[in-house]
Design an enzyme around this catalytic site. Structure first.
Site, PDB file in Angstrom:
ATOM      1  N   ASP A 277       0.848  -1.208   0.000  1.00 34.55           N
ATOM      2  CA  ASP A 277       0.000   0.000   0.000  1.00 34.55           C
ATOM      3  C   ASP A 277       0.875   1.246   0.000  1.00 34.55           C
ATOM      4  OD1 ASP A 277      -2.202  -1.661   0.238  1.00 34.55           O
ATOM      5  OD2 ASP A 277      -2.311  -1.463   2.424  1.00 34.55           O
TER       6      ASP A 277
ATOM      7  N   ARG B  23      -7.310   8.412  12.724  1.00 33.04           N
ATOM      8  CA  ARG B  23      -6.219   7.482  13.083  1.00 33.04           C
ATOM      9  C   ARG B  23      -4.957   8.199  13.574  1.00 33.04           C
ATOM     10  NH1 ARG B  23      -6.469   2.756   8.424  1.00 33.04           N
ATOM     11  NH2 ARG B  23      -8.675   2.353   8.638  1.00 33.04           N
TER      12      ARG B  23
ATOM     13  N   ASP C 195      -2.065   5.754   1.072  1.00 30.63           N
ATOM     14  CA  ASP C 195      -2.724   4.962   2.114  1.00 30.63           C
ATOM     15  C   ASP C 195      -2.588   5.705   3.443  1.00 30.63           C
ATOM     16  OD1 ASP C 195      -4.236   2.766   3.024  1.00 30.63           O
ATOM     17  OD2 ASP C 195      -2.433   1.883   3.858  1.00 30.63           O
TER      18      ASP C 195
ATOM     19  N   ASP D  30       2.343   2.718   9.487  1.00 26.36           N
ATOM     20  CA  ASP D  30       1.671   1.473   9.861  1.00 26.36           C
ATOM     21  C   ASP D  30       2.615   0.642  10.711  1.00 26.36           C
ATOM     22  OD1 ASP D  30      -0.562   2.048   8.370  1.00 26.36           O
ATOM     23  OD2 ASP D  30      -0.549   0.150   7.270  1.00 26.36           O
TER      24      ASP D  30
END
Ligand SMILES: *[C@@H]1O[C@H](CO)[C@@H](O)[C@H](O)[C@H]1NC(C)=O
Length: 392
Positions: A190, A270, A214, A218
């Site tokens: 991603d 997020r 994206d 992460d």
């Protein structure tokens, strides 16, 4: 009478001096301001930025980390290779000496990577960073942008410092130089700025991250012992994901510290979103959000401490978001301690339960600052601009 005259003459002198000070004020306040900023530097920055000779002592940075990553002292000392990037080009399979990929993937063992000059590096494939690597962008303007970005896959003891990472795009499967110096196949990736997969002891400090397809960061698949500090996250829908999928139970052991970061403007959600695991989110500034700032599912545990949450002028004022409960209940522990809320921001904490302490070791521990000083503690977040002559 005489004394009255004298007083008024003195008064005029005082007035003249005040006028003179106002005229020369620009220099005066500048000196004063930099001193004040110096005094309010956060503990990480104070550890190296107050040294005017920091360029000569670059590895000193490794001793400055705090939070779950601990100290990065495995990255320095005996056997450390100093490598300078001189060439912004990229060959994902056969990287040339002088490129970032050669230093980050091919060279094994302790390597401290710096850059010869300002560069925009357009990576052809994701860059797989090997264990004991430091990427140090201090003193130059380094952009990793407009295509593939950074990935840490099954590696440990890595510092990423002082980079501008943006406009990262998804990548089709293909061959790439692995972090062990051997070419390997890599699946679909991603468009994240930095992606951690089964990685541990990773320190991400003073980077500017924005506008990726994206997310910006992460932390997935059993990654743990991560500190995310002094970064500036902006212009992004999905900012930071801790724990990639609901089914990945190993992420229960995930421990992440998020400290001194600047979120916003124009971040949607997020910051972070957490699944399983534990996050200590402390002394960050949130400059608005669209959907929410902090969210979670799958029994995550989070201590939000002494952050500054500034709600957007309109729309959602609530900081948190939780994925709807399942039949058997989806538990979470979201606690807010000494946070400051502005513009009507609110934080729905878990009722009952208790606030899990981070239980930091001596190497990880730091003093949490009052949320009132967060604005100044984060005032130099993101990649720093260090002039050639003075302190960074
Ligand atoms: C810290 O220790 C206490 C007591 O053992 C424990 O209940 C808590 O879960 C620990 N915190 C974390 C983040 O593991």
């Amino acid at each position: 009478m005489a004394s009255h005259v004298t007083n008024s003459i003195i008064g005029r002198y005082v007035l003249a001096i005040v006028i003179a000070m106002v005229v020369f004020l620009p220099n005066f306040t500048y000196a004063k301001k930099s001193k004040i900023i110096g005094l309010k530097m956060n503990v990480i920055d104070k550890c190296w930025r107050s040294d005017p000779e920091w360029r000569k002592h670059r590895p000193q940075l490794a001793t400055c980390s705090i939070g779950y990553v601990g100290k990065m002292t495995n990255n320095i000392g005996e056997g450390l290779i100093h490598y300078k990037v001189t060439d912004p080009s990229d060959d994902p399979i056969n990287p040339k000496y002088g490129t970032l990929r050669y230093g980050a993937s091919v060279i094994q063992g302790k390597v401290w990577i710096t850059f010869q000059r300002d560069m925009v590096i357009r990576l052809v494939r994701p860059l797989l960073i090997s264990s004991f690597t430091t990427i140090d962008g201090r003193g130059v303007d380094i952009h990793i942008a407009h295509n593939a970005c950074l990935m840490i896959f099954k590696a440990t003891n890595i510092i990423i410092h002082g980079l501008r990472i943006h406009h990262c795009k998804p990548q089709a499967p293909g061959m790439v130089m692995g972090s062990n110096g051997k070419v390997m196949p890599l699946g679909q990736v991603d468009g994240d700025a930095i992606r951690l997969v089964t990685a541990s002891k990773i320190w991400i400090d003073h980077n500017t991250l924005y506008n990726c397809q994206d997310g910006l960061l992460d932390v997935t698949r059993g990654s743990t012992d991560v500190t995310v500090s002094n970064n500036w996250f902006r212009f992004q829908d999905k900012v930071m994901l801790l724990g990639h999928d609901d089914g990945y139970i190993r992420d229960q052991n995930m421990k992440v510290t998020v400290v001194y970061n600047h979120f916003g403007p124009n971040c949607n959600q997020r910051m972070p979103r957490i699944r399983h695991g534990y996050a200590h989110v402390v002394n960050n500034m949130y400059l608005g959000w669209l959907q929410y700032a902090i969210g979670g599912s799958m029994e995550p545990s989070l201590k939000s401490e002494a952050n500054l949450f500034i709600a957007p002028p309109s729309g959602s004022k609530e900081v948190t978001w939780r994925k709807g409960s399942r039949a058997n209940g989806d538990k979470w522990e979201f606690h807010s301690v000494k946070d400051i809320f502005e513009n009507g921001a609110s934080f729905k904490t878990t009722k009952g339960g208790y606030v899990r302490k981070p239980n930091y070791t001596k190497d990880q521990a730091f003093n949490v600052a009052d949320a009132k000083s967060v604005r100044s503690l984060i005032s130099s977040s993101g990649a720093l601009r260090c002039s050639k002559t003075s302190i960074c």
